[in-house]
Design a protein around this motif. Structure first.
Motif, PDB file in Angstrom:
ATOM      1  N   VAL A 196       0.824  -1.210   0.000  1.00 56.68           N
ATOM      2  CA  VAL A 196       0.000   0.000   0.000  1.00 56.68           C
ATOM      3  C   VAL A 196       0.862   1.266   0.000  1.00 56.68           C
ATOM      4  N   CYS A 197       1.601   1.423  -1.083  1.00 53.89           N
ATOM      5  CA  CYS A 197       2.341   2.655  -1.359  1.00 53.89           C
ATOM      6  C   CYS A 197       1.833   3.154  -2.707  1.00 53.89           C
ATOM      7  N   LEU A 215      17.542 -13.140  -3.110  1.00 51.95           N
ATOM      8  CA  LEU A 215      16.107 -12.964  -2.869  1.00 51.95           C
ATOM      9  C   LEU A 215      15.391 -14.307  -2.732  1.00 51.95           C
ATOM     10  N   GLU A 216      14.638 -14.442  -1.625  1.00 51.11           N
ATOM     11  CA  GLU A 216      13.844 -15.634  -1.385  1.00 51.11           C
ATOM     12  C   GLU A 216      12.346 -15.345  -1.472  1.00 51.11           C
ATOM     13  N   SER A 217      11.949 -14.131  -1.105  1.00 53.79           N
ATOM     14  CA  SER A 217      10.525 -13.791  -1.080  1.00 53.79           C
ATOM     15  C   SER A 217      10.318 -12.356  -1.529  1.00 53.79           C
ATOM     16  N   VAL A 218       9.376 -12.155  -2.462  1.00 52.09           N
ATOM     17  CA  VAL A 218       8.985 -10.824  -2.930  1.00 52.09           C
ATOM     18  C   VAL A 218       7.471 -10.714  -2.797  1.00 52.09           C
ATOM     19  N   TYR A 219       7.014  -9.726  -2.036  1.00 51.82           N
ATOM     20  CA  TYR A 219       5.587  -9.500  -1.845  1.00 51.82           C
ATOM     21  C   TYR A 219       5.316  -8.018  -2.050  1.00 51.82           C
ATOM     22  N   ILE A 220       4.552  -7.686  -3.086  1.00 47.75           N
ATOM     23  CA  ILE A 220       4.212  -6.299  -3.389  1.00 47.75           C
ATOM     24  C   ILE A 220       2.706  -6.221  -3.578  1.00 47.75           C
ATOM     25  N   ARG A 221       2.062  -5.335  -2.818  1.00 48.24           N
ATOM     26  CA  ARG A 221       0.601  -5.225  -2.865  1.00 48.24           C
ATOM     27  C   ARG A 221       0.175  -3.767  -2.757  1.00 48.24           C
ATOM     28  N   GLY A 222      -0.833  -3.409  -3.537  1.00 43.66           N
ATOM     29  CA  GLY A 222      -1.442  -2.094  -3.405  1.00 43.66           C
ATOM     30  C   GLY A 222      -0.553  -0.943  -3.820  1.00 43.66           C
ATOM     31  N   ILE A 261       2.417 -10.667  -6.126  1.00 48.73           N
ATOM     32  CA  ILE A 261       2.164  -9.283  -6.530  1.00 48.73           C
ATOM     33  C   ILE A 261       0.659  -9.105  -6.701  1.00 48.73           C
ATOM     34  N   GLU A 262       0.098  -8.131  -6.003  1.00 49.93           N
ATOM     35  CA  GLU A 262      -1.337  -7.916  -6.017  1.00 49.93           C
ATOM     36  C   GLU A 262      -1.665  -6.432  -6.166  1.00 49.93           C
ATOM     37  N   ASP A 263      -2.708  -6.163  -6.918  1.00 50.36           N
ATOM     38  CA  ASP A 263      -3.288  -4.821  -7.014  1.00 50.36           C
ATOM     39  C   ASP A 263      -2.251  -3.771  -7.396  1.00 50.36           C
ATOM     40  N   CYS A 264      -1.529  -4.037  -8.475  1.00 47.46           N
ATOM     41  CA  CYS A 264      -0.582  -3.075  -9.045  1.00 47.46           C
ATOM     42  C   CYS A 264      -1.102  -2.730 -10.431  1.00 47.46           C
TER      43      CYS A 264
END
Length: 404
Positions: A196-197, A215-222, A261-264
């Motif tokens: 949420v940025c 990198l093991e985990s990438v989580y990008i949302r909003g 990756i969600e809501d981009c």
């Protein structure tokens, strides 16, 4: 000073305190908090900064952990431009900082205020964990000169920052980076989480993907303005382009296990120039509500491409979901251990109704709006699958096509 031997300091609800230390009226060289290791500040409604005036000698030289929460008047934390001449010749400021946590600082404009002439006296060489949340006035997190020193960063967690535009502030007036400067490398970064940025456009416009090999985990949302996660900059006309110097290189994300990756809403590409076997440990892939997403994995010359479709070999993939990404091009996945597959609202525009997917030598999954979903080469293919959801895939005719 009496506080010089202090190693741990916790301050909470001291409503009239404006600064940790005030050196405005000091006549000589002051030594303060030089052995402080942990500093925890919470609910200080009048706090304006850590130091008022020139920073004392060896100020916070041994600080390893800094946690600041709920300080509504704080605008700048580290004013590195206000340093004594003696301090400029000492160990780089912040060089021992390992953990940085900033939460609910609504007026914070800058974490560090570094003038170009002071770049050499500050370093984040020990920083491992960064967590920043609800600091709505921040436009960037790191200056380029500090980002280049962060060779031990392992976790980066950024949430709910309304005005954030870049994680690393390339292009700031006081941080001009020459064309021949090295791209940012965070070789030990394991976890990247951004939520949420809404004004974030780039994680970093000048990041080299081979500098992110841990990198093991990438989580990008909003992040509704996010254009591309890695390897993007703008040309002279303001157009977003893949960095040309990386165009001929193929990358492997050898430790990546989770990508979500969600809501981009403006995101068009996730990975550029990645080999088909570039995700040997990938276990979970979730892409949701990215209406402009064109390609998850971009096709380049010399890569494993089957017909017009990208072939991705992910032997450990267990969870795959692509939902509400109507512009996404079809790609083919070889994943015999798949347990969960969700495909919803994919490739429904006419030009993306893919055809001519070839028959391969082993079982595969066609991720897209296509006539068939599974190509099965033997009776035991995809025997681990537990959950299957297909929705609004208007071209699907066959779910399970056995070529045995």
């Amino acid at each position: 000073m009496g506080v010089n031997e202090l190693t741990s300091l916790q301050l909470k609800s001291c409503n009239d305190m404006e600064f940790l230390i005030d050196t405005k009226n000091d006549q000589g060289s002051t030594v303060a908090f030089s052995n402080l290791v942990e500093l925890n500040i919470e609910s200080m409604v009048s706090l304006k900064g850590l130091c008022n005036g020139v920073s004392p000698t060896r100020f916070l030289q041994n600080l390893k952990q800094l946690i600041i929460k709920d300080c509504e008047e704080l605008e700048v934390i580290f004013q590195i431009d206000k340093l004594s001449e003696k301090m400029k010749r000492q160990t780089p400021l912040l060089s021992n900082l390992t953990i940085l946590s900033l939460h609910s600082l609504p007026k914070l404009k800058r974490i560090w205020e570094v003038k170009p002439s002071h770049r050499a006296i500050a370093s984040l060489q020990s920083l491992k964990v960064v967590s920043i949340e609800s600091c709505d006035n921040l436009k960037t997190i790191f200056s380029p000169c500090l980002a280049l020193s962060m060779l031990h960063l392992q976790e980066l967690d950024i949430r709910y920052i309304d005005r954030l535009e870049q994680v690393i502030g390339f292009g700031e007036e006081d941080e001009i980076i020459e064309n021949d400067s090295p791209l940012c490398c965070w070789p030990k970064l394991r976890i990247l989480r951004i939520e949420v940025c809404p004004n974030l456009k780039y994680v970093c416009a000048n990041t080299w993907t081979q500098g992110l090999q841990s990198l093991e985990s990438v989580y990008i949302r909003g992040c509704s303005q996010l254009i591309q996660v890695f390897n993007m900059e703008q040309n002279n006309h303001g157009q977003d382009i893949v960095l040309p110097e990386l165009g001929s290189q193929n990358h492997c994300w050898t430790k990546l296990k989770t990508l979500r990756i969600e809501d981009c809403r403006l995101l068009k590409y996730v990975f550029a120039n990645t080999l088909s076997q570039g995700f040997p440990l990938l276990e979970s892939l979730y892409l949701k509500y990215c209406p402009q997403l064109l390609q998850v994995f971009s096709s380049i010359e010399g890569r494993d491409v089957t017909g017009d479709h990208i072939l991705l070999n992910v032997p450990f993939l267990k969870n795959l979901e692509v939902s509400n990404c109507p512009q996404t091009s079809c790609f083919i996945v070889q994943a015999q251990l798949i347990e969960e597959l969700v495909l919803r609202n994919m490739g429904n525009s006419r030009q993306l109704r893919n055809t001519d997917v070839p028959v391969l030598n082993e079982g595969c999954i066609v991720v897209g709006n296509h006539e068939e979903v599974f190509q099965v080469q033997c009776g035991y293919s995809f025997s681990s699958i537990k959950r299957l959801l297909l929705e609004n895939l208007f071209e699907v005719r066959v779910i399970w096509n056995d070529f045995a």
